[in-house]
Design a protein around this motif. Structure first.
Motif, PDB file in Angstrom:
ATOM      1  N   LYS A  61       0.834  -1.200   0.000  1.00 42.74           N
ATOM      2  CA  LYS A  61       0.000   0.000   0.000  1.00 42.74           C
ATOM      3  C   LYS A  61       0.868   1.248   0.000  1.00 42.74           C
ATOM      4  CE  LYS A  61      -3.915  -1.715   2.668  1.00 42.74           C
ATOM      5  NZ  LYS A  61      -4.692  -1.500   3.897  1.00 42.74           N
ATOM      6  N   LYS A  63       1.407   4.746   1.485  1.00 43.90           N
ATOM      7  CA  LYS A  63       1.035   5.437   2.719  1.00 43.90           C
ATOM      8  C   LYS A  63       1.765   6.764   2.800  1.00 43.90           C
ATOM      9  CE  LYS A  63      -1.602   2.411   4.748  1.00 43.90           C
ATOM     10  NZ  LYS A  63      -2.944   2.736   5.187  1.00 43.90           N
ATOM     11  N   GLN A  71       5.893   3.407   0.546  1.00 49.65           N
ATOM     12  CA  GLN A  71       5.165   2.211   0.151  1.00 49.65           C
ATOM     13  C   GLN A  71       5.548   1.056   1.059  1.00 49.65           C
ATOM     14  OE1 GLN A  71       5.714   1.046  -3.913  1.00 49.65           O
ATOM     15  NE2 GLN A  71       4.063  -0.435  -3.840  1.00 49.65           N
ATOM     16  N   ARG A  72       4.531   0.327   1.501  1.00 49.78           N
ATOM     17  CA  ARG A  72       4.778  -0.879   2.284  1.00 49.78           C
ATOM     18  C   ARG A  72       5.315  -1.969   1.366  1.00 49.78           C
ATOM     19  NH1 ARG A  72      -0.533  -1.288   6.207  1.00 49.78           N
ATOM     20  NH2 ARG A  72      -0.078   0.584   7.405  1.00 49.78           N
ATOM     21  N   SER A  74       5.682  -5.350  -0.705  1.00 50.33           N
ATOM     22  CA  SER A  74       4.801  -6.285  -1.390  1.00 50.33           C
ATOM     23  C   SER A  74       5.106  -7.697  -0.899  1.00 50.33           C
ATOM     24  CB  SER A  74       5.015  -6.212  -2.900  1.00 50.33           C
ATOM     25  OG  SER A  74       4.729  -4.926  -3.376  1.00 50.33           O
TER      26      SER A  74
END
Length: 93
Positions: A61, A63, A71-72, A74
């Motif tokens: 996601k 953020k 980005q977190r 994957s």
């Protein structure tokens, strides 16, 4: 080549606990893991041959933190159907 270090965790959510009653385990792995690689790891380290493996890719996601976007990570999720009466916890040596 797949390795045990590619497996991040076994997920314990409400949905995954309901699936465990049906013999399905949900495993979170690195994005590079494949179905055949996971099958090899389960066979080598846990002594279990899965009946069926379904996979899905989860993109990280986007953020915001203090006005900056990030980005977190994957990951991949695998739904592993185990033979009846077998679990990963009881198969560990």
């Amino acid at each position: 080549m797949a390795d045990i270090t590619d497996i991040k965790t076994i997920l314990y959510t409400e949905k995954s606990l309901n699936l465990q009653e049906q013999g399905v385990v949900v495993i979170q792995t690195s994005p590079k893991m494949t179905k055949n690689g996971l099958k090899e790891v389960l066979r080598e380290y846990f002594g279990v041959t899965p009946v069926r493996i379904n996979s899905l890719k989860m993109d990280g996601k986007i953020k915001r933190f203090r006005g900056r976007e990030g980005q977190r990570n994957s990951f991949k999720k695998f739904y592993v159907k185990l033979p009846e009466g077998v679990s990963l916890e009881s198969s560990e040596a």
